[in-house]
Design a protein around this motif. Structure first.
Motif, PDB file in Angstrom:
ATOM      1  N   ILE A 117       0.844  -1.197   0.000  1.00  0.00           N
ATOM      2  CA  ILE A 117       0.000   0.000   0.000  1.00  0.00           C
ATOM      3  C   ILE A 117       0.878   1.245   0.000  1.00  0.00           C
ATOM      4  O   ILE A 117       0.626   2.199  -0.745  1.00  0.00           O
ATOM      5  N   THR A 120       3.159   1.116  -3.623  1.00  0.00           N
ATOM      6  CA  THR A 120       2.464   1.215  -4.907  1.00  0.00           C
ATOM      7  C   THR A 120       1.355   2.257  -4.932  1.00  0.00           C
ATOM      8  O   THR A 120       1.099   2.835  -5.980  1.00  0.00           O
ATOM      9  N   LEU A 121       0.716   2.511  -3.808  1.00  0.00           N
ATOM     10  CA  LEU A 121      -0.394   3.465  -3.802  1.00  0.00           C
ATOM     11  C   LEU A 121      -0.006   4.819  -3.213  1.00  0.00           C
ATOM     12  O   LEU A 121      -0.174   5.850  -3.860  1.00  0.00           O
ATOM     13  N   TYR A 125       0.471   7.897  -5.732  1.00  0.00           N
ATOM     14  CA  TYR A 125      -0.650   8.830  -5.816  1.00  0.00           C
ATOM     15  C   TYR A 125      -0.555  10.033  -4.878  1.00  0.00           C
ATOM     16  O   TYR A 125      -1.161  11.059  -5.135  1.00  0.00           O
ATOM     17  N   PHE A 147      -5.775   7.793  -4.714  1.00  0.00           N
ATOM     18  CA  PHE A 147      -5.336   6.943  -3.610  1.00  0.00           C
ATOM     19  C   PHE A 147      -6.524   6.194  -3.015  1.00  0.00           C
ATOM     20  O   PHE A 147      -6.446   4.992  -2.766  1.00  0.00           O
ATOM     21  N   GLY A 150      -7.674   3.534  -5.494  1.00  0.00           N
ATOM     22  CA  GLY A 150      -6.663   2.488  -5.571  1.00  0.00           C
ATOM     23  C   GLY A 150      -6.650   1.611  -4.333  1.00  0.00           C
ATOM     24  O   GLY A 150      -6.485   0.390  -4.427  1.00  0.00           O
ATOM     25  N   LEU A 151      -6.846   2.214  -3.165  1.00  0.00           N
ATOM     26  CA  LEU A 151      -6.894   1.453  -1.915  1.00  0.00           C
ATOM     27  C   LEU A 151      -8.083   0.499  -1.908  1.00  0.00           C
ATOM     28  O   LEU A 151      -7.945  -0.672  -1.555  1.00  0.00           O
ATOM     29  N   PHE A 154      -7.399  -2.322  -4.385  1.00  0.00           N
ATOM     30  CA  PHE A 154      -6.356  -3.195  -3.854  1.00  0.00           C
ATOM     31  C   PHE A 154      -6.911  -4.120  -2.784  1.00  0.00           C
ATOM     32  O   PHE A 154      -6.630  -5.313  -2.779  1.00  0.00           O
TER      33      PHE A 154
END
Length: 163
Positions: A117, A120-121, A125, A147, A150-151, A154
């Motif tokens: 997290i 990559t995020l 972001y 973000f 994406g979270l 994910f």
């Protein structure tokens, strides 16, 4: 659902991001102007409760990290702890950002997930965003739709949240 909540604390002990994944939070009333319980608006009670919760979580992490270092030595790290109701997972970045996740107690080690997290995020972001502040002082949190999305994606892809 196995993830209950997720928090990010900066190096100044401020909670710069928090997200609850519980069904009870999503079904709360949005009537912020309704007065009850001593004429305090519901939105202010919720904000106060959330602030108290984040302070409690940070204090717990601070104390457990200190205890782990005192009992085990400078090389020992605090990674997680478990109660009958939840398990707290902890990851700290080299820049002293603290990523905390509360999950079901049966969930295994989430250190690699928290690292993903962050790498990559959060880095992609938030850190690399020209619109994001370098420091989140004064209670300014992470307000980044990429973000957030994406979270969520994910967590679903890891099987931590229902689709």
């Amino acid at each position: 659902m196995s993830v209950y909540s997720f928090y990010i604390f900066d190096r100044h002990t401020e909670c710069i991001y928090s997200k609850r994944f519980t069904a009870a939070n999503n079904t709360q009333s949005s009537r912020g102007s309704t007065l009850q319980n001593g004429d305090v608006p519901a939105s202010l009670r919720k904000a106060s409760k959330d602030l108290d919760e984040t302070k409690l979580i940070f204090g717990t992490i601070f104390s457990l990290r200190r205890m782990a270092k005192q009992l085990g030595g400078a090389d020992d790290q605090f990674l997680s702890y478990r109660t009958g109701e939840y398990k707290l997972h902890y990851f700290e970045t080299p820049t002293q950002l603290k990523f905390v996740m509360l999950t079901d107690p049966r969930v295994g080690n989430m250190r690699t997930v928290l690292h993903q997290i962050w790498a990559t995020l959060f880095v992609e972001y938030v850190v690399k965003s020209p619109l994001a502040p370098a420091e989140h002082t004064g209670g300014k949190g992470v307000a980044n739709e990429l973000f957030e999305g994406g979270l969520e994606r994910f967590m679903v892809s890891m099987g931590l949240l229902p689709r």
